[in-house]
Design an enzyme around this catalytic site. Structure first.
Site, PDB file in Angstrom:
ATOM      1  N   ASP A 118      -7.660   3.844  -1.670  1.00  0.00           N
ATOM      2  CA  ASP A 118      -8.477   3.349  -0.579  1.00  0.00           C
ATOM      3  C   ASP A 118      -9.794   4.117  -0.618  1.00  0.00           C
ATOM      4  OD1 ASP A 118      -9.083   2.023   1.928  1.00  0.00           O
ATOM      5  OD2 ASP A 118      -8.780   3.983   2.850  1.00  0.00           O
ATOM      6  N   ASP A 136      -5.554   5.890   4.702  1.00  0.00           N
ATOM      7  CA  ASP A 136      -5.584   6.677   5.928  1.00  0.00           C
ATOM      8  C   ASP A 136      -5.733   5.824   7.175  1.00  0.00           C
ATOM      9  OD1 ASP A 136      -8.151   5.791   5.605  1.00  0.00           O
ATOM     10  OD2 ASP A 136      -9.121   7.722   5.980  1.00  0.00           O
ATOM     11  N   ASP A 138      -4.198   0.062   5.995  1.00  0.00           N
ATOM     12  CA  ASP A 138      -3.508   0.456   4.763  1.00  0.00           C
ATOM     13  C   ASP A 138      -1.987   0.473   4.912  1.00  0.00           C
ATOM     14  OD1 ASP A 138      -5.969   1.002   3.436  1.00  0.00           O
ATOM     15  OD2 ASP A 138      -6.075   2.913   4.499  1.00  0.00           O
TER      16      ASP A 138
END
Length: 844
Positions: free
Chosen positions: A293, A584, A588
Site C-alpha cells: 500500500d 494501514d 486495506d
C-alpha cells in the site's frame, strides 16, 4: 451529555458488564502448560514408563528425564514469548474515545462498560455493539456479513462490533459488552478465516500423523514376536519394545519447532515488530509477491500541499496561486506556472500566515477574486469536514479554518466515492476529489492538466462547484472545476533500500493505491521500484480475466477500490503465488484478510491492526527484511533439525520390521536410544537452531527432510541388520549386539550431522565434533549403565569396516535420490514420478 460517573463505571465493573476480550492475541499460562503437557506422544511416553517400571527395569526409565526437560523448556520459552508479545500488544491495543463525567478520555476498548458514551470516526473499528446518538457514519460490515458495501448509519441506528467506520463521525452509546457482543467472536473468526496455509505446519503434521498411525501397531507386533514366538522373558520383551517405540517418537521435533518460532517472534520484538500469528514468520519468508500500500508503506503517510492553482474554465488555463518557501532561508520563492507563465503570485509569511500579493499587471480583478474565493471556500470546508487522513491534514495546514458560511450538510470522504464536500446555504455544493470521480463523464481538458502534473509525482485534487444544493452524497448537476491542489507524498527514507532488498531476493513487488496511477508510478519510481512505468488504472479493469492479466503484467495500480485490492490478492493466489500485503487503512482490511501474510502499521487504523498477522510498531517499512530473515532462519533450522529426528524414526521403524520378520531381538535398549537421541539429535539440533541461517527457501520442506534423512536411516538400518545377522549366527550375544549397534549407529548419526549441516563452519564443527566426543566418552564411562560390553576381534573388524564405508554410502545414496527426484520434477504433472507424487500426497 456528560457520560457515566466514576461510581456508575465501578458498579458496572463489579457486575461484570465490561468489554473484556475473550480471545486474546496470546494463549493463557494455563493453555500453554496444558498444550505442552497433554500431548499424544507425552501420554505414549508415560505408558512406556509404566511398562518399564512394571518390569523393574528402572535404569531404562531415564528417557522420561529428557521428556520432562523438553516439556519444561517448551513451556518456559512460550511463557517468555507471551510476556514479550503481551507487552508489545499494549502499545498497539485498540483505544476508544469515551465521555465520562463530562470529560473525554482515551481508554482501552477492554475497559469500556455498558452504557458508556464513545466517539467513533473514520478508521475506527467498532469496539462493542452501540447505538448512534448523534452524527452520521458509513460502516463496512464485511467482517460480519462478508459483503464490503458501505452502510449509512444515523441517529437511532445500531453499529455492530467488528465493523469499521469508513467515513463520518458519531457519538454512540454502548448497548452490549464482552460476550454479549461480537467483538471477541469477530476477531477470532477473522483470524481463523484468514489463517494461512503454512507449509511448515502442514509438513510437520503430516510426519506426526504417519508416525502416530504406525507406532502402536508396530510396538504391539514387536512385543508379540519376542514374547510369544521367540520366547523372551516379559522384562526383555517389554524393554526391547519400549526401545523401538522410543526410537520412532520424534519427541523433540514439536518442541524444537515451537521454540524456534517463539524465539523468532522474540527477536522480531526487539525490532519493534509484533507477531500475532507465529507461523506467519515462515509464510512471509516464502512470499514471492509483496503487495504494498503506497500510503504509509513506501511513503511516510504524510502529505504536503505544494501548489494551489486556479482553473479557468473559459480559457482552459491554470493560474498559479501559491508560492513556495525556501526551506533554509524561509524566504518566498516565486513559482511560475508552466501553463500560463505570465501569471505569477508572490507571497510573504507574516505572523505565521501567508500574505499573498498578485501581480496586478498580469492578473485580472476577476482572477484575483477567484483566487481569494478558493481560500474562503476551503477554509469553511476544512471547518466542517472532519476526515482523518493525510490529505485532510495537509489541506488543514494550508487553509486555516473559517466558519462564516452556513452549512446545510457535509459530505465526508469515502474510499468508494473518492471525494468529499459540503453544501452551503445560498452557495451551492462544493466537492473536492480526483478529477476522474468528480467528472466521470469526461472532461478532457481538465484530465490533461491533471495528467501533466501527475507524471511529475503530484497527487491532484480538484475543487469543483455546482449551484445545485445536493441532498445526499451524490454529485450534483452542473458541476464545474474551480481549482487544482498539487499534493506530494513524503517518501520514507528506508523505502529505497527495502525495495532493493526484495528485488534482489526475487520478490515481485506490486504498489497499490487509490491515487492516480501516473502519480503513483512517479512516486514508486522515486522510491526505486523496478518496472514502475508498468502501471494501470484499476477503473479500467472490468472482468476477472482483465484482473488476471493486469496482476501478471503490471507493477503499479492506481484508482483501486477496497474490493479490487482483495480481488488482486485472490488473482495472484490463483496464479500460484504466495502473497503478502501491507496496509494501514480501513480500505486495506479486505485485502489484508485475504493475503497469505498481512502486515499492518501501528499508526494505521484499528481494523487493519486487528486483522494483520504482523504489526510494525514504529510503522517502519524497513523492518520487513528482518521479518523475512527470521522466517528463513526458522524454516532452515527446523528443516535441518527435522531431518535428524526423522533419521531415528525411519531406522527405528525399519529395524522393528526387520526384527519382526527376521530377527530374534531388537538391538537396542531404551537407555541406549536415549544416549543416541541426546548426543546425535536433541542437544546438537537445539544448539544449531540458534544459528543465523538466512538462505533463501522454497516450497520443498518435505523434499529436503526426506532427502537428508532417508540415506542415513537406510545406511544405519543396513549396518545394524548386518551386525544382527553376524551376532545371531556367530556370537549369540545380545550384549555384543547392543554394543556394536550403538557404536555404529552413533558414528553414522555424526556423519549424518555433517551431511545435513554442510558446509561446516567453526560453530557447527565445535558442536558436531563436541557431541561426537561426548558420545564416545559416555559410552566408555557409562558402560555398565548403558549395558555395553567388550567386542571380540571379528566384531571389532566388522565395526571398523562399517564405520569406514558407511559415510561414503550415505553420500552416495543422497546423490542418487537427488538425481531421481530432479528427474521426477522435470516431468509433466500427469507423468510425475512415484517419489514426487508420494511426497505431495503425504503433505496434503
Amino acid at each position: 451529555m456528560t457520560g457515566l460517573t466514576n461510581e456508575q463505571v465501578q458498579e458496572r465493573i463489579a457486575e461484570g458488564k465490561v468489554n473484556v476480550n475473550e480471545n486474546p492475541n496470546t494463549r493463557t499460562y494455563k493453555q500453554i502448560i496444558l498444550e505442552n503437557t497433554l500431548t499424544f506422544f507425552n501420554f505414549l511416553n508415560i505408558a512406556l514408563l509404566v511398562l518399564v517400571l512394571f518390569v523393574r527395569s528402572y535404569k531404562n526409565s531415564m528417557f522420561m528425564g529428557i521428556i520432562l526437560i523438553n516439556t519444561v523448556i517448551g513451556i518456559i520459552q512460550e511463557i517468555r514469548a507471551k510476556k514479550t508479545i503481551d507487552k508489545l500488544a499494549i502499545l498497539t491495543e485498540s483505544k476508544t474515545a469515551v465521555l465520562r463525567e463530562g470529560k473525554k478520555w482515551s481508554i482501552s476498548t477492554e475497559k469500556l462498560v455498558l452504557d458508556d458514551l464513545i466517539f467513533l470516526k473514520t478508521g475506527d473499528q467498532v469496539p462493542a455493539d452501540v447505538k448512534v446518538l448523534e452524527g452520521t457514519v458509513e460502516v463496512n460490515e464485511s467482517l460480519l456479513t462478508g459483503e464490503s458495501d458501505n452502510l449509512s448509519k444515523s441517529q437511532g441506528d445500531e453499529l455492530f462490533s467488528g465493523s469499521f467506520v469508513t467515513s463520518g463521525e458519531a457519538c454512540c452509546q454502548v448497548i452490549h459488552v464482552g460476550k454479549d457482543n461480537y467483538a471477541s467472536q469477530i476477531t477470532s473468526e477473522a483470524k481463523e478465516f484468514k489463517r494461512h496455509n503454512s507449509e511448515l505446519r502442514n509438513s510437520l503434521n503430516a510426519i506426526l500423523k504417519v508416525i502416530s498411525i504406525i507406532i502402536v501397531p508396530l510396538g504391539a507386533m514387536l512385543f508379540y514376536k519376542q514374547y510369544m514366538i521367540v520366547g523372551d522373558t516379559l522384562k526383555d520383551s517389554v524393554v526391547n519394545m519400549v526401545a523401538a517405540v522410543l526410537g520412532m517418537i520424534p519427541e523433540g521435533l514439536v518442541l524444537l519447532t515451537s521454540v524456534a518460532l517463539t524465539l523468532g517472534s522474540m527477536v522480531l520484538a526487539t525490532k519493534k515488530t509484533l507477531v500475532q500469528e507465529l507461523y506467519c514468520i515462515e509464510t512471509l519468508a516464502r512470499v514471492d509477491t509483496l503487495c504494498l500500500d503506497k500510503t504509509g508503506t513506501i511513503t511516510e503517510g504524510t502529505m504536503k500541499v505544494e501548489d494551489v492553482q486556479l482553473y479557468d474554465t473559459a480559457q482552459t488555463t491554470v493560474v498559479q496561486h501559491t508560492a513556495k518557501f525556501d526551506p533554509e532561508t524561509g524566504e518566498p520563492v516565486q513559482n511560475v506556472s508552466a501553463l500560463k507563465p505570465e501569471v505569477t503570485v508572490s507571497a510573504e509569511k507574516e505572523n505565521g500566515q501567508i500574505q499573498e500579493t498578485v501581480n496586478s499587471e498580469t492578473v485580472s480583478q476577476e482572477e484575483r477574486q477567484k483566487l481569494q474565493e478558493i481560500d474562503h471556500i476551503m477554509g469553511n470546508m476544512m471547518s466542517v469536514l472532519h476526515d482523518q487522513n493525510a490529505t485532510a491534514d495537509a489541506l488543514r495546514k494550508r487553509f486555516p479554518s473559517r466558519n462564516d458560511l452556513k452549512l446545510i450538510h457535509a459530505i465526508p470522504f469515502s474510499s468508494d466515492r473518492k471525494y468529499s464536500g459540503a453544501v452551503f446555504e445560498g452557495r451551492g455544493t462544493y466537492l473536492m476529489g480526483a478529477a476522474q470521480f468528480l467528472f466521470p463523464e469526461g472532461n478532457e481538458e481538465l484530465l490533461e492538466h491533471c495528467s501533466s502534473y501527475a507524471q511529475e509525482g503530484y497527487r491532484i485534487l480538484v475543487l469543483a462547484h455546482s449551484e445545485q444544493e445536493t441532498k445526499g452524497t451524490e454529485r450534483p448537476t452542473g458541476l464545474e472545476p474551480l481549482g487544482l491542489f498539487l499534493i506530494t507524498d513524503v517518501i520514507r527514507e528506508e523505502a529505497p533500500d527495502t525495495l532493493a532488498f526484495f528485488d534482489s531476493q526475487g520478490v515481485d513487488l506490486k504498489v497499490i493505491s487509490g491515487d492516480d496511477p501516473v502519480t503513483v508510478s512517479a512516486i514508486a519510481k522515486k522510491a526505486g521500484l523496478k518496472n514502475a512505468n508498468h502501471y494501470i488504472d484499476a477503473t479500467t479493469i472490468k472482468t476477472s480475466e482483465e484482473m488476471q492479466r493486469a496482476v501478471a503484467e503490471c507493477s503499479v495500480f492506481g484508482r483501486v477500490t477496497p474490493q479490487q485490492k482483495k480481488q488482486m490478492v485472490q488473482a495472484l493466489q490463483s496464479q500460484k503465488h504466495t502473497v503478502a500485503m501491507t496496509g494501514d487503512g480501513v480500505n486495506d482490511v479486505l485485502a489484508l484478510k485475504e493475503a497469505d501474510c498481512s502486515i499492518a502499521m501501528a499508526a494505521g487504523s484499528d481494523a487493519a491492526k486487528n486483522i494483520a498477522n504482523v504489526v510494525l510498531l514504529d510503522s517502519n517499512f524497513g523492518a520487513m527484511p528482518h521479518i523475512v530473515n527470521q522466517g528463513r532462519r526458522v524454516v532452515n533450522n527446523i528443516r535441518s533439525a527435522a531431518s535428524m529426528f526423522l533419521i531415528k524414526t525411519i531406522f527405528s521403524v525399519l529395524l522393528s520390521l526387520i526384527t519382526i520378520f527376521f530377527g530374534d531381538a531388537y538391538p537396542f535398549e531404551p537407555i541406549q536410544m536415549s544416549l543416541i537421541s541426546a548426543c546425535a539429535v536433541g542437544i546438537p539440533t537445539f544448539l544449531l537452531t540458534q544459528e543465523n541461517n538466512y538462505n533463501k527457501i522454497d516450497h520443498t520442506f518435505l523434499r529436503h527432510v526426506f532427502m537428508n534423512a532417508f540415506p542415513a536411516a537406510v545406511t544405519i538400518t543396513g549396518c545394524v541388520f548386518t551386525i544382527m545377522l553376524v551376532c545371531q549366527d556367530v556370537y549369540h550375544s545380545n550384549v555384543m549386539l547392543n554394543t556394536a549397534c550403538v557404536l555404529v549407529t552413533g558414528w553414522n548419526y555424526m556423519s549424518a550431522l555433517r551431511t545435513v549441516y554442510s558446509p561446516l563452519n567453526t560453530y557447527r564443527k565445535v558442536i558436531i565434533y563436541g557431541m561426537q566426543f561426548a558420545f564416545f566418552i559416555s559410552a566408555v564411562v557409562l558402560q555398565d549403565l548403558l549395558t555395553l560390553g567388550s567386542l571380540e576381534f571379528g566384531m571389532i573388524i566388522l565395526v571398523f569396516v562399517l564405520m569406514t564405508f558407511s559415510p561414503i554410502l550415505i553420500e552416495t545414496i543422497t546423490e542418487w535420490i537427488r538425481r531421481i527426484y530432479e528427474k521426477s520434477l522435470d516431468r509433466e504433472d500427469e507423468n510425475k514420478g512415484f517419489f514426487a507424487r508420494f511426497l505431495e500426497r503425504v503433505q496434503k
